[in-house]
Design an enzyme around this catalytic site. Sequence first.
Site, PDB file in Angstrom:
ATOM      1  N   HIS A   1      36.229  31.474 -12.255  1.00 54.46           N
ATOM      2  CA  HIS A   1      35.219  31.339 -11.196  1.00 54.46           C
ATOM      3  C   HIS A   1      34.572  32.687 -10.901  1.00 54.46           C
ATOM      4  O   HIS A   1      35.066  33.746 -11.285  1.00 54.46           O
ATOM      5  CB  HIS A   1      35.833  30.748  -9.923  1.00 54.46           C
ATOM      6  CG  HIS A   1      36.717  31.699  -9.171  1.00 54.46           C
ATOM      7  ND1 HIS A   1      36.814  31.709  -7.794  1.00 54.46           N
ATOM      8  CD2 HIS A   1      37.561  32.672  -9.594  1.00 54.46           C
ATOM      9  CE1 HIS A   1      37.679  32.634  -7.408  1.00 54.46           C
ATOM     10  NE2 HIS A   1      38.152  33.235  -8.475  1.00 54.46           N
TER      11      HIS A   1
ATOM     12  N   CYS B   1      28.983  31.186  -7.934  1.00 52.08           N
ATOM     13  CA  CYS B   1      30.008  30.224  -8.355  1.00 52.08           C
ATOM     14  C   CYS B   1      29.413  28.992  -9.023  1.00 52.08           C
ATOM     15  O   CYS B   1      29.815  28.605 -10.127  1.00 52.08           O
ATOM     16  CB  CYS B   1      30.894  29.823  -7.178  1.00 52.08           C
ATOM     17  SG  CYS B   1      30.062  28.912  -5.878  1.00 52.08           S
TER      18      CYS B   1
ATOM     19  N   HIS C   1      32.468  26.232  -2.491  1.00 52.43           N
ATOM     20  CA  HIS C   1      32.886  27.037  -3.637  1.00 52.43           C
ATOM     21  C   HIS C   1      33.349  26.110  -4.757  1.00 52.43           C
ATOM     22  O   HIS C   1      33.834  25.001  -4.512  1.00 52.43           O
ATOM     23  CB  HIS C   1      34.019  27.992  -3.255  1.00 52.43           C
ATOM     24  CG  HIS C   1      34.345  28.990  -4.318  1.00 52.43           C
ATOM     25  ND1 HIS C   1      33.472  29.999  -4.685  1.00 52.43           N
ATOM     26  CD2 HIS C   1      35.433  29.131  -5.124  1.00 52.43           C
ATOM     27  CE1 HIS C   1      34.022  30.725  -5.651  1.00 52.43           C
ATOM     28  NE2 HIS C   1      35.201  30.209  -5.939  1.00 52.43           N
TER      29      HIS C   1
END
Length: 393
Positions: free
Chosen positions: A337, A277, A325
């Site tokens: 993402h 990520c 994240h």
Amino acid sequence: MKTGRRMLTTTAVAVVCAITVLAAPGTAFAAPAPPPPPAPAPSASASADVAPSEDLEAVREELDGLYRAAAVATEEYNAAEEKAEQQSTEIARLAKKIAEGRERLDGLKDRAGAAAASQYRGGGLPPEAHLMLSDDPQEFLVGAGRIRQGQHATRGLLGEMRRAQEDLEQYAQDADAQWRKLEAGRRAKARAQKKIEKQIAAAEKIESELEQEEKERLAELERRAAEKAQSAWLDSGALEGVGAEASEQGRKAVAYATAQIGKPYEWGAEGPKTYDCSGLTSEAWRAGGQGIPRTSQEQWKRLTRVAVAEMRPGDLVIYFEDASHVGMYVGDGAIVHAPRPGRTITIAGAGSMPILGVVRPDPDADAADEAGNGKKNDKSDRTGERDRKAGAN
């Protein structure tokens, strides 16, 4: 981004960025899709093989917990790797300083030796003694001045030698401290890697034991959970007032990130074939001409925070309380993402996961854009004035 950029990475790895729920590619984010019609009741034999919905929901939650734990460990790994790279660079800088310091000290020693040899050739008598034996007054005066200069030079030389030696000792101490930190960082990376592999292996084992129909139903549960969260986020009015355009750098970053859609997630990876990520967001902004921290936690700590209502494409949306994240806002309530192991880079609803906050890598772009627009307007005004004068003539 070329592979192997990071100095100390010895294994091809790529990051787990855990998410509570994942939106499948192509999901509409403005509102949740209507639920499908109820499926026909399974036969007795089928119900014996397929887990009930509540059991699958428990499986989903368990998988989420495992991938979340892996995501936290992944960012620990990334942080340790980034620090190790910085420490390695600092060690190289100190090694160069030590080499330069030794060369300087050797030069000073040579100068001191030459001065001692000169005194020896003078019969071993100090300069003052030679001066007192002179019968020429003019020579005495000139000699006195030279003696003072020589004494000053000698003291300066000795002072330089002392400072050079002290510098060498300090550089050596700093280098030793950096080596200790580097070793500690390597141990931290190893611990984080074990955590990651353990959590992922456990999650993969659970998924491997599911029947195909169970996997399909599990994916449907994930999709519905994502849509439900996104719908609730939109209903809260979070996007009211959002509509700012991306900066020039932001457009480049978004273009890079969206061009990676479909590529696999891999923990610790920064492209070009796989990403985690924060690897995706950091490389996207590098392509946009702006370097940012490597990990989602550091992105949250060090980048400028903006309100959700003020976000624009290119801004980074940070998720979960531990900032484990990150996704890039692309507009219309969506992010791009890298979700987690086993998934590919995709578009998802920005509200499909718990939002911690939004950060902006290029906060100064607003002033630059305004200045640029002002210059354009001034130029346009001057051009218009010239045209009006020309028409009048």
